[in-house]
Design a protein around this motif. Structure first.
Motif, short mmCIF file in Angstrom:
data_model
loop_
_atom_site.label_atom_id
_atom_site.label_comp_id
_atom_site.label_asym_id
_atom_site.label_seq_id
_atom_site.Cartn_x
_atom_site.Cartn_y
_atom_site.Cartn_z
N HIS A 22 37.30 6.35 -16.46
CA HIS A 22 36.42 7.10 -15.55
C HIS A 22 36.51 8.60 -15.83
CE1 HIS A 22 35.17 3.66 -13.30
NE2 HIS A 22 36.38 3.37 -12.83
N ARG A 23 37.72 9.09 -16.09
CA ARG A 23 37.90 10.51 -16.41
C ARG A 23 37.20 10.87 -17.72
NH1 ARG A 23 39.53 14.55 -13.35
NH2 ARG A 23 40.76 15.45 -15.04
N LEU A 24 37.20 9.92 -18.66
CA LEU A 24 36.52 10.15 -19.94
C LEU A 24 35.03 10.37 -19.72
CD1 LEU A 24 36.49 10.05 -23.09
CD2 LEU A 24 36.13 7.59 -22.86
N HIS A 25 34.40 9.52 -18.92
CA HIS A 25 32.97 9.68 -18.64
C HIS A 25 32.70 11.00 -17.91
CE1 HIS A 25 32.09 5.81 -20.26
NE2 HIS A 25 32.72 5.14 -19.31
N ASP A 208 40.07 16.84 -24.32
CA ASP A 208 39.48 15.52 -24.13
C ASP A 208 40.39 14.47 -24.77
OD1 ASP A 208 37.84 13.41 -23.62
OD2 ASP A 208 36.28 13.95 -25.05
N SER A 209 41.44 14.10 -24.03
CA SER A 209 42.40 13.11 -24.53
C SER A 209 42.36 11.83 -23.72
CB SER A 209 43.82 13.71 -24.49
OG SER A 209 43.91 14.89 -25.24
N ALA A 214 43.79 6.21 -22.18
CA ALA A 214 43.34 4.89 -21.71
C ALA A 214 43.85 3.79 -22.64
CB ALA A 214 41.82 4.86 -21.63
N ILE A 215 43.74 4.02 -23.94
CA ILE A 215 44.21 3.02 -24.91
C ILE A 215 45.71 2.79 -24.74
CG2 ILE A 215 44.59 2.59 -27.37
CD1 ILE A 215 41.91 4.01 -27.88
N THR A 216 46.46 3.88 -24.53
CA THR A 216 47.90 3.76 -24.35
C THR A 216 48.25 2.90 -23.14
OG1 THR A 216 48.28 5.94 -25.35
CG2 THR A 216 50.03 5.04 -23.96
#
Length: 251
Positions: A22-25, A208-209, A214-216
């Protein structure tokens, strides 16, 4: 007991990973909005009737223009580090036609060029039109370094504190990073400029990490699930062996 802990850990890691998505979007939407604002045509800087609604989400980095007279005797120096090295932002009040004030970041000066007499050009005189990026006030100071108005030491562009120090009122709750003039040469750290302050050094960068985070978190959730599956599998094998062993001992 361990199964409950594993379930809690799995759900927690999944929730954290989803939150980062959600933070990525949100971050990508922010970057798109700011990019659009930076390259949009300049609009008049918000006037007094609009000040109450100024906020980071809707207004930061909007290209604006404003008209007025610089109060060159009231410069404020805010510590900064740019492509030209350490030095100061030069914040100068601009008095608008309605009597209100806006702080304008006229650009960067090295420590050797704080004195206006050393800058290679006179400060703007009379009425001017300034175009630049609207920035929301930065109250308090920087990380581990608080502004000290009494000693005129500034680490952030705290509009209200600077205005109080200079006795300026009413003042806009934002400042404007003046842009470089059209056709200005790119900054070259190996060739110091001949005229100071140097405008147009605003760095627009958003970390922008979120995808990697999220993958981690999702990988950790999968590791918990895999470990749980492995433990359950071993436990079932041991139970089966014990059952077979007990069955073999029966007469």
């Amino acid at each position: 007991m361990w199964a409950l802990l594993a379930l809690i850990a799995f759900c927690g890691f999944v929730a954290l990973g989803t939150w980062q998505v959600h933070r990525l979007h949100w971050k990508h939407d922010l970057i798109a909005r700011v990019t659009q604002r930076i390259h949009a045509p300049a609009v008049p800087a918000p006037g007094r009737s609009q000040w109450a609604g100024i906020n980071e989400h809707d207004d930061a980095y909007r290209r604006v223009m404003l008209h007025g007279v610089f109060l060159n005797q009231d410069e404020t120096f805010v510590q900064a580090t740019t492509a030209l090295g350490p030095g100061f932002w030069v914040l100068t009040p601009l008095r608008r036609d309605d009597g209100s004030y806006v702080l304008v970041n006229r650009g960067f000066v090295s420590p050797a060029h704080r004195d206006p007499a050393t800058r290679g050009a006179l400060a703007p005189q009379g009425e001017v039109t300034v175009t630049g990026l609207l920035r929301v006030t930065e109250p308090g100071g920087a990380f581990l370094r608080k502004n000290n108005s009494a000693n005129d030491r500034w680490f952030s562009r705290d509009v209200q504190a600077i205005a109080d120090k200079l006795g300026l009122s009413p003042i806009a709750p934002y400042f404007v990073d003046q842009q470089a003039s059209a056709g200005a040469s790119a900054v070259n750290p190996m060739q110091p400029p001949s005229v100071w302050p140097v405008p147009g050094l605003t760095v627009v960068h958003f970390r922008d990490s979120h995808l990697s985070y999220a993958i981690t978190w999702y990988i950790l959730a999968l590791m918990v699930a895999a470990a749980s599956f492995y433990v359950v599998r071993i436990e079932l094998r041991q139970r089966r062996r014990r059952a077979d062993h007990q069955a073999g001992r029966k007469p």
